[in-house]
Scaffold this motif. Structure first.
Motif, short mmCIF file in Angstrom:
data_model
loop_
_atom_site.label_atom_id
_atom_site.label_comp_id
_atom_site.label_asym_id
_atom_site.label_seq_id
_atom_site.Cartn_x
_atom_site.Cartn_y
_atom_site.Cartn_z
N SER A 79 0.84 -1.19 0.00
CA SER A 79 0.00 0.00 0.00
C SER A 79 0.88 1.25 0.00
O SER A 79 2.03 1.22 0.42
CB SER A 79 -0.92 0.01 1.22
N GLY A 80 0.32 2.34 -0.50
CA GLY A 80 1.05 3.60 -0.49
C GLY A 80 1.92 3.82 -1.70
O GLY A 80 2.78 4.71 -1.68
N THR A 81 1.74 3.04 -2.75
CA THR A 81 2.51 3.26 -3.98
C THR A 81 2.18 4.65 -4.52
O THR A 81 1.02 4.96 -4.79
CB THR A 81 2.19 2.19 -5.02
N ASP A 82 3.22 5.46 -4.69
CA ASP A 82 3.01 6.88 -4.98
C ASP A 82 3.62 7.31 -6.32
O ASP A 82 4.04 8.45 -6.49
CB ASP A 82 3.60 7.73 -3.85
N PHE A 83 3.67 6.40 -7.26
CA PHE A 83 4.20 6.74 -8.58
C PHE A 83 3.38 6.00 -9.63
O PHE A 83 2.74 4.98 -9.35
CB PHE A 83 5.68 6.36 -8.70
N ASP A 84 3.41 6.49 -10.85
CA ASP A 84 2.70 5.84 -11.96
C ASP A 84 3.61 4.81 -12.61
O ASP A 84 4.82 5.01 -12.75
CB ASP A 84 2.27 6.88 -13.00
N GLN A 85 3.01 3.72 -13.04
CA GLN A 85 3.75 2.68 -13.75
C GLN A 85 2.93 2.21 -14.94
O GLN A 85 1.70 2.16 -14.90
CB GLN A 85 4.11 1.52 -12.81
N TYR A 86 3.65 1.88 -16.00
CA TYR A 86 3.04 1.48 -17.26
C TYR A 86 3.78 0.26 -17.79
O TYR A 86 4.98 0.08 -17.54
CB TYR A 86 3.14 2.59 -18.31
N SER A 87 3.07 -0.55 -18.55
CA SER A 87 3.73 -1.66 -19.25
C SER A 87 2.87 -2.10 -20.42
O SER A 87 1.65 -1.88 -20.44
CB SER A 87 3.99 -2.83 -18.30
N GLY A 88 3.52 -2.71 -21.38
CA GLY A 88 2.80 -3.18 -22.57
C GLY A 88 3.77 -3.46 -23.70
O GLY A 88 4.98 -3.64 -23.47
N TYR A 89 3.23 -3.49 -24.89
CA TYR A 89 4.02 -3.84 -26.08
C TYR A 89 4.11 -2.68 -27.05
O TYR A 89 3.16 -1.91 -27.21
CB TYR A 89 3.39 -5.04 -26.79
N VAL A 90 5.26 -2.58 -27.70
CA VAL A 90 5.44 -1.67 -28.82
C VAL A 90 5.84 -2.51 -30.03
O VAL A 90 6.83 -3.24 -29.99
CB VAL A 90 6.53 -0.62 -28.52
N THR A 91 5.05 -2.41 -31.09
CA THR A 91 5.35 -3.16 -32.31
C THR A 91 6.53 -2.52 -33.03
O THR A 91 6.55 -1.31 -33.25
CB THR A 91 4.12 -3.18 -33.24
N VAL A 92 7.51 -3.34 -33.39
CA VAL A 92 8.67 -2.83 -34.12
C VAL A 92 8.71 -3.35 -35.56
O VAL A 92 9.46 -2.83 -36.38
CB VAL A 92 9.99 -3.17 -33.39
N TYR A 103 8.43 -1.86 -19.40
CA TYR A 103 7.86 -1.46 -18.11
C TYR A 103 8.46 -0.10 -17.75
O TYR A 103 9.69 0.07 -17.79
CB TYR A 103 8.20 -2.48 -17.04
N LEU A 104 7.60 0.87 -17.44
CA LEU A 104 8.04 2.21 -17.06
C LEU A 104 7.66 2.47 -15.61
O LEU A 104 6.49 2.34 -15.25
CB LEU A 104 7.39 3.27 -17.96
N ALA A 105 8.64 2.85 -14.80
CA ALA A 105 8.40 3.29 -13.43
C ALA A 105 8.75 4.77 -13.36
O ALA A 105 9.92 5.15 -13.43
CB ALA A 105 9.24 2.49 -12.44
N GLU A 106 7.72 5.60 -13.25
CA GLU A 106 7.97 7.04 -13.17
C GLU A 106 8.38 7.42 -11.74
O GLU A 106 8.20 6.66 -10.80
CB GLU A 106 6.73 7.81 -13.61
N SER A 107 8.94 8.61 -11.61
CA SER A 107 9.42 9.07 -10.31
C SER A 107 8.25 9.45 -9.40
O SER A 107 7.25 10.00 -9.87
CB SER A 107 10.32 10.29 -10.49
N PRO A 108 8.36 9.17 -8.11
CA PRO A 108 7.32 9.59 -7.17
C PRO A 108 7.20 11.12 -7.09
O PRO A 108 6.10 11.64 -6.89
CB PRO A 108 7.78 9.01 -5.84
N ILE A 109 8.33 11.82 -7.21
CA ILE A 109 8.31 13.29 -7.19
C ILE A 109 9.14 13.80 -8.37
O ILE A 109 10.07 13.13 -8.83
CB ILE A 109 8.86 13.86 -5.86
#
Length: 478
Positions: A79-92, A103-109
């Motif tokens: 609990s308390g996760t304070d950042f946005d995260q994304y994941s998925g596919y990019v077609t090349v 997988y992208l982990a953005e900064s909390p601040i």
């Protein structure tokens, strides 16, 4: 018929899956043996510098995909996760159905101001998400129960937005619908990674003007400079996406085959792993240059060296091996050698794969099939690194000093071959009143050691690794 063949290929991919650094699996040694056999057959590798040329880059529609990639939460997430995260596919490659997982982990601040950092694991054939994000520098660790996560307070997304790329296709969650794509190599990997970046920046346009860095370890000593060079080349082309590349950092990196071998056996000897006699036998009988002849006597002494090493952890010589009976929860400061097992179990939970927007697959840390089919790997990428230095790219090489796979001696020998001038003499850098490691500054190059860290530096010394990484982003010696 095609479906049956693809299923058989997929089965091979699963059978030849391995843990990176675990159970005696050593992908880097495998690629060295492959390259050595080619040299024995007088197949000399070419420098990648002359191999990668510009070709039109596929750019697909990205509208709306960012929102679909956002992760609401990961199963077992604290609990308390304070950042946005994304994941998925990019077609090349839409014609082949080739897509790379990220997988992208953005900064909390300060996420809107912090730079974008791409992380690449090596192998070749090993996962940047499972190994890099979940075991090393990402925001979470998998607990010993294999179903819950704990927060890594030393995660690199504290100071940067960190993007993990599973590359090439066939590694981790990345895939292709065309079986021949699983026969690949350095050149295609660099091209696909560049295509991924161009498309990903269309999906996340807010990062287009952000400072950009590439980091990675081990065989990423090839991936990172090759991709960086391709970015510089393509940045010069009119109407092409400009990627604001500022610097690269290479950790315990394989960049030159000669220094990899000489540095490894010298490290063995200086760390009391092999005898004087074995070391002298290697010095007297082995010529590790590209044109050198591989003799039976050299092979014999090398085999003696590996036998003498016995069953220590090759990737961190002072870390205990994973015990099957171990069920302890890993702490952030004391690395649990069974962590790879927990990660493998967690990433194969259906709900986890669904939350990551990943296709259902038997996920594995490394893919031995990809490694066995590797087509091109130059003897050295030092000329590529020199080209980056000459073009003003900030190059850092860092080394955990308890790694025997790509040891600190190898990194120092490689730097010697770059023949760059000294600017700041060797000195100890401090972290919380203790020596964090040592650093030396050269013209357009910085070399940093992390004391007490093995091959996976952020796993073994997370606090010191974050301190080093922060210095790298700031462009200041630690």
């Amino acid at each position: 018929m095609k479906i049956a063949f693809l299923l058989s290929i997929h089965f091979c991919l699963l059978v030849l899956s391995h843990c990176y650094g675990g159970n005696g699996y050593d992908p880097l040694e495998s690629i060295l043996n492959i390259q050595r056999s080619k040299r024995s057959d007088h197949i000399i590798t070419k420098e990648l510098t002359s191999e990668i040329s510009y070709s039109p880059v596929y750019v697909g529609p990205q509208d709306g995909l960012k929102d679909l990639d956002k992760i609401s939460s990961l199963p077992g997430e604290p609990s308390g996760t304070d950042f946005d995260q994304y994941s998925g596919y990019v077609t090349v490659d839409p014609n082949h159905g080739r897509a790379l997982f990220y997988y992208l982990a953005e900064s909390p601040i300060f996420s809107s101001n912090n730079p974008l950092v791409l992380w690449l694991n090596g192998g070749p054939g090993c996962s940047s998400f499972g190994n890099g994000a979940m075991m090393e520098l990402g925001p979470f660790r998998v607990n010993a129960d294999s179903v819950t996560l704990s927060r890594n307070k030393y995660a690199w997304n504290n100071v940067a937005n960190v993007l993990f790329l599973e590359s090439p296709a066939g590694v981790g969650f990345s895939y292709s619908n065309t079986s021949s794509d699983y026969t690949t190599g350095d050149i295609q990997t660099a091209k696909d990674s560049y295509t991924f970046l161009v498309n990903w920046l269309e999906r996340f346009p807010e990062y287009k003007t952000r400072d950009f860095y590439i980091t990675g370890e081990s065989y990423a000593g090839h991936y990172v400079p090759q991709l960086a060079q391709l970015i510089l080349q393509n940045n010069k082309i009119a109407n092409q996406t400009i990627i604001n590349l500022k610097g690269i950092a290479l950790g315990n990196a394989y960049v030159d085959e000669e220094t990899e071998n000489t540095g490894l056996f010298d490290y063995f000897w200086t760390h009391a792993i092999i005898s004087d006699e074995i070391h002298e036998g290697i010095i007297s009988n082995c010529n590790f240059t590209e044109a050198g002849t591989i003799t039976d006597a050299c092979n014999d002494y090398e085999n003696q060296a590996y036998a003498a090493k016995s069953n220590i952890n090759f990737y961190d010589i002072y870390t205990p091996l994973c015990s099957p009976s171990s069920n302890s929860t890993p702490s952030i400061t004391e690395f649990d050698p069974c962590t790879e097992n927990y990660i493998g179990s967690y990433l194969n939970i259906a709900a986890v794969q669904q939350s990551l927007h990943a296709k259902p697959v038997n996920w594995a840390s490394c893919n031995g099939f990809i490694l066995g089919q590797w087509t091109d790997s130059p003897f050295t990428v030092l000329p590529v690194i020199q080209d980056l230095m000459a073009n003003g790219i900030n190059v850092w090489i860092y080394s955990g000093d308890t790694d025997a796979r790509v040891p600190v001696t190898t990194s120092r020998y490689s730097i010697d071959k770059l023949k760059t001038s000294l600017k700041t003499p060797w000195y100890p850098w401090m972290y919380k009143g203790e020596v964090g490691g040592y650093v030396v500054g050269y013209q357009n190059l910085t070399f940093v050691t992390i004391r007490g860290a093995g091959h996976f530096v952020p796993s073994y010394q997370p606090a010191r690794a974050l301190a080093f990484f922060s210095s790298f982003l700031g462009g200041n010696l630690p």
